[in-house]
Design a protein around this motif. Structure first.
Motif, PDB file in Angstrom:
ATOM      1  N   GLU A  24      38.637  43.824  39.726  1.00  0.00           N
ATOM      2  CA  GLU A  24      38.163  42.918  40.774  1.00  0.00           C
ATOM      3  C   GLU A  24      39.336  42.237  41.467  1.00  0.00           C
ATOM      4  OE1 GLU A  24      35.448  40.246  38.979  1.00  0.00           O
ATOM      5  OE2 GLU A  24      33.835  41.742  38.773  1.00  0.00           O
ATOM      6  N   GLU A  25      40.337  41.831  40.664  1.00  0.00           N
ATOM      7  CA  GLU A  25      41.513  41.207  41.266  1.00  0.00           C
ATOM      8  C   GLU A  25      42.257  42.196  42.156  1.00  0.00           C
ATOM      9  OE1 GLU A  25      45.646  38.925  39.898  1.00  0.00           O
ATOM     10  OE2 GLU A  25      44.232  39.679  38.401  1.00  0.00           O
ATOM     11  N   ARG A  26      42.388  43.452  41.679  1.00  0.00           N
ATOM     12  CA  ARG A  26      43.068  44.469  42.473  1.00  0.00           C
ATOM     13  C   ARG A  26      42.277  44.770  43.744  1.00  0.00           C
ATOM     14  NH1 ARG A  26      43.661  47.761  38.728  1.00  0.00           N
ATOM     15  NH2 ARG A  26      41.897  49.163  39.097  1.00  0.00           N
ATOM     16  N   ASN A  27      40.936  44.867  43.604  1.00  0.00           N
ATOM     17  CA  ASN A  27      40.110  45.127  44.789  1.00  0.00           C
ATOM     18  C   ASN A  27      40.190  43.973  45.776  1.00  0.00           C
ATOM     19  OD1 ASN A  27      39.273  47.587  43.773  1.00  0.00           O
ATOM     20  ND2 ASN A  27      37.376  46.786  42.913  1.00  0.00           N
ATOM     21  N   PHE A  28      40.244  42.737  45.229  1.00  0.00           N
ATOM     22  CA  PHE A  28      40.356  41.573  46.119  1.00  0.00           C
ATOM     23  C   PHE A  28      41.672  41.625  46.882  1.00  0.00           C
ATOM     24  CE2 PHE A  28      42.004  37.252  46.769  1.00  0.00           C
ATOM     25  CZ  PHE A  28      41.026  36.740  47.610  1.00  0.00           C
ATOM     26  N   THR A  29      42.758  41.963  46.141  1.00  0.00           N
ATOM     27  CA  THR A  29      44.065  42.050  46.796  1.00  0.00           C
ATOM     28  C   THR A  29      44.076  43.136  47.863  1.00  0.00           C
ATOM     29  OG1 THR A  29      45.143  41.291  44.764  1.00  0.00           O
ATOM     30  CG2 THR A  29      46.532  42.379  46.404  1.00  0.00           C
ATOM     31  N   GLN A  30      43.493  44.302  47.508  1.00  0.00           N
ATOM     32  CA  GLN A  30      43.441  45.396  48.481  1.00  0.00           C
ATOM     33  C   GLN A  30      42.586  45.024  49.686  1.00  0.00           C
ATOM     34  OE1 GLN A  30      42.049  48.749  46.226  1.00  0.00           O
ATOM     35  NE2 GLN A  30      44.058  49.198  45.354  1.00  0.00           N
ATOM     36  N   THR A  31      41.450  44.356  49.406  1.00  0.00           N
ATOM     37  CA  THR A  31      40.581  43.937  50.512  1.00  0.00           C
ATOM     38  C   THR A  31      41.292  42.940  51.414  1.00  0.00           C
ATOM     39  OG1 THR A  31      38.611  44.273  49.139  1.00  0.00           O
ATOM     40  CG2 THR A  31      38.366  42.894  51.096  1.00  0.00           C
ATOM     41  N   LEU A  32      42.013  42.006  50.766  1.00  0.00           N
ATOM     42  CA  LEU A  32      42.748  41.014  51.558  1.00  0.00           C
ATOM     43  C   LEU A  32      43.810  41.687  52.419  1.00  0.00           C
ATOM     44  CD1 LEU A  32      43.298  38.042  52.184  1.00  0.00           C
ATOM     45  CD2 LEU A  32      44.860  37.996  50.236  1.00  0.00           C
ATOM     46  N   ARG A  33      44.545  42.636  51.821  1.00  0.00           N
ATOM     47  CA  ARG A  33      45.576  43.333  52.594  1.00  0.00           C
ATOM     48  C   ARG A  33      44.948  44.173  53.698  1.00  0.00           C
ATOM     49  NH1 ARG A  33      49.840  45.425  47.925  1.00  0.00           N
ATOM     50  NH2 ARG A  33      50.593  43.357  47.333  1.00  0.00           N
ATOM     51  N   ARG A  34      43.806  44.808  53.372  1.00  0.00           N
ATOM     52  CA  ARG A  34      43.138  45.618  54.393  1.00  0.00           C
ATOM     53  C   ARG A  34      42.669  44.745  55.555  1.00  0.00           C
ATOM     54  NH1 ARG A  34      39.792  47.552  51.324  1.00  0.00           N
ATOM     55  NH2 ARG A  34      37.924  46.369  51.814  1.00  0.00           N
ATOM     56  N   GLU A  35      42.110  43.570  55.211  1.00  0.00           N
ATOM     57  CA  GLU A  35      41.673  42.654  56.272  1.00  0.00           C
ATOM     58  C   GLU A  35      42.862  42.163  57.093  1.00  0.00           C
ATOM     59  OE1 GLU A  35      39.591  39.634  54.192  1.00  0.00           O
ATOM     60  OE2 GLU A  35      37.730  40.812  53.979  1.00  0.00           O
TER      61      GLU A  35
END
Length: 446
Positions: free
Chosen positions: A283-294
């Motif tokens: 979840e933390e990795r997905n959050f980081t990836q989502t944040l970077r993607r955004e």
């Protein structure tokens, strides 16, 4: 963006360049095309244009992906649970008698079968070593299982062992592996009584992925060699732990339904913390990836907005330059027409015959009144064509470009201007003009 994977700075730059070159507005489609062409922007642009024009592709599609790679395994962790369930000994006189009587026959049968298999494998290599259709092996096992024991059993995973491991890893679920030994004496009882048990079926369907295969098939034999079971029935519980698919429990022997669910429940509770940690990390990795993607999307959106502003500014400048050029071109055209008009007047002026003497017997004194009131006069010969009167008037700087010449009384229009139908107008004498005449120039555009 279309994918969850993070783009590098180089890929982001290529994505922006490709969008500008191809004219495709959807950023997701641009990324998909570049990924399909291995981020080769030249080939991707050429292929995009070829596709629009109906030309063949210059890019060779890669072959279909092979069997997914099996994730990293830990087959024997230090805290692995091993449950070996012994067969229940014979009970009573009759069971012991049957056991003792049948033992030599069972021993001889299994020995002969093992010997024949050994000799056969010396002559011909074991075909199970060559895995060519892992999914087909699993499908054939499921079909045969349903044929023998019916469909009252836990839902089998339809796919290869590697696919089951990858799905369990991706979904962060437990994977229960069952290796089916056709020739073992406890197999049929286990399939009918244990796997056919309603509680076992509900527990497995609700808690784990369940993969099974026959060890006589290449796929089952491959998994058997990896897990190295000692007897049948054999079950292995696999879960993601420390980023490896770990065999946390082995259950061997004729286990009954209640005992099986108890053992699985205990092991799953012991290893649930590893799944909780993996879920939190993911979840933390997905959050980081989502944040970077955004952030990437916001950057690209801002970049597109800047590009749009720049494009609008360039279009405004180009339009302004075009308007200025139109004014310049119009002025140049006006000057050219003026020059041509002056040159024509000069040519016409030179073509007018010389003015006769005042006392010439055939002279005609013409007084022309211009539209603004000015009067000009000139002498002509009666034998001169009226076109010279027209040229004389046309060459005057105050004369309009489009005009005709009329008499005062009786009022009539003189045919002075040469035309294609009448290139040579009549003479002064032919139209009946006297010694002195007052003529009027009328503007046709007034």
């Amino acid at each position: 963006m279309a994918d969850n994977e993070e783009l590098t700075a180089e890929q982001t730059e290529k994505l922006i360049q490709f969008q500008d070159l191809s004219g495709i507005e959807e950023i997701g489609r641009c990324q998909e095309i570049l990924q399909r062409h291995n981020w080769d922007i030249e080939v991707a642009v050429q292929d995009t244009f070829n596709e629009r024009e109906g030309a063949p592709s210059v890019f060779n599609e890669p072959p279909p992906p092979p069997e997914p790679r099996q994730p990293t395994m830990n087959l024997q962790p230090p805290d692995q649970r091993v449950f070996t369930v012994a067969r229940r000994p014979p009970q009573g006189f009759f069971q012991w008698t049957y056991y003792v009587v049948m033992f030599p026959f069972r021993f001889a049968y299994t020995s002969v079968i093992d010997l024949l298999r050994f000799v056969f494998r010396l002559i011909r290599p074991d075909p199970r070593r060559n895995v060519t259709d892992p999914i087909g092996d699993v499908d054939r096992f499921i079909a045969k299982y349903n044929e023998l024991y019916g469909d009252e059993h836990p839902a089998f995973y339809r796919g290869s062992y590697s696919q089951a491991l990858n799905d369990a890893k991706r979904e962060l679920r437990f994977l229960l592996v069952y290796l089916h030994g056709d020739d073992h004496q406890d197999t049929h009882s286990f399939c009918r009584n244990t796997l056919g048990n309603a509680d076992v079926r509900d527990f497995i369907n609700g808690r784990v992925l369940f993969w099974a295969c026959n060890t006589n098939s290449p796929e089952g034999y491959r998994v058997s060699r990896a897990l190295r079971e000692n007897t049948y029935p054999f079950l292995a519980l696999v879960v993601l732990r420390q980023n490896k698919m770990t065999v946390v429990a082995r259950i061997e022997g004729p286990v009954d339904g209640q005992e099986l669910t108890d053992k699985l429940e205990r092991v799953m509770n012991e290893n649930e913390t590893s799944l909780v940690a993996a879920r939190a990390e993911r979840e933390e990795r997905n959050f980081t990836q989502t944040l970077r993607r955004e952030q990437d999307e916001a950057y690209l959106e801002s970049l597109r907005a800047d590009q749009e502003k720049e494009r609008t500014r360039r279009e405004g400048l180009e339009k302004l330059e075009q308007e200025k050029q139109k004014v310049v071109d119009a002025e140049l055209e006006r000057q050219r027409m003026l020059q041509e008009r002056e040159q024509r007047k000069e040519d016409l002026r030179n073509s007018i015959p010389a003015e006769p003497a005042p006392d010439h017997p055939d002279r005609v004194q013409i007084v022309l009144k211009l539209p603004h009131g000015e009067r000009v006069q000139r002498r002509f010969l009666k034998s001169d064509s009226l076109k010279h009167l027209y040229y004389f008037a046309f060459c005057h700087e105050q004369c309009p470009d489009d005009f005709h010449i009329v008499t005062n009384f009786p009022r009539r229009t003189l045919p002075c201007e040469p035309t294609e139908e009448v290139p040579e107008p009549p003479t002064f004498g032919e139209v009946g003009l006297g010694k002195t005449e007052m003529l009027f120039i009328q503007d046709n555009e007034a």
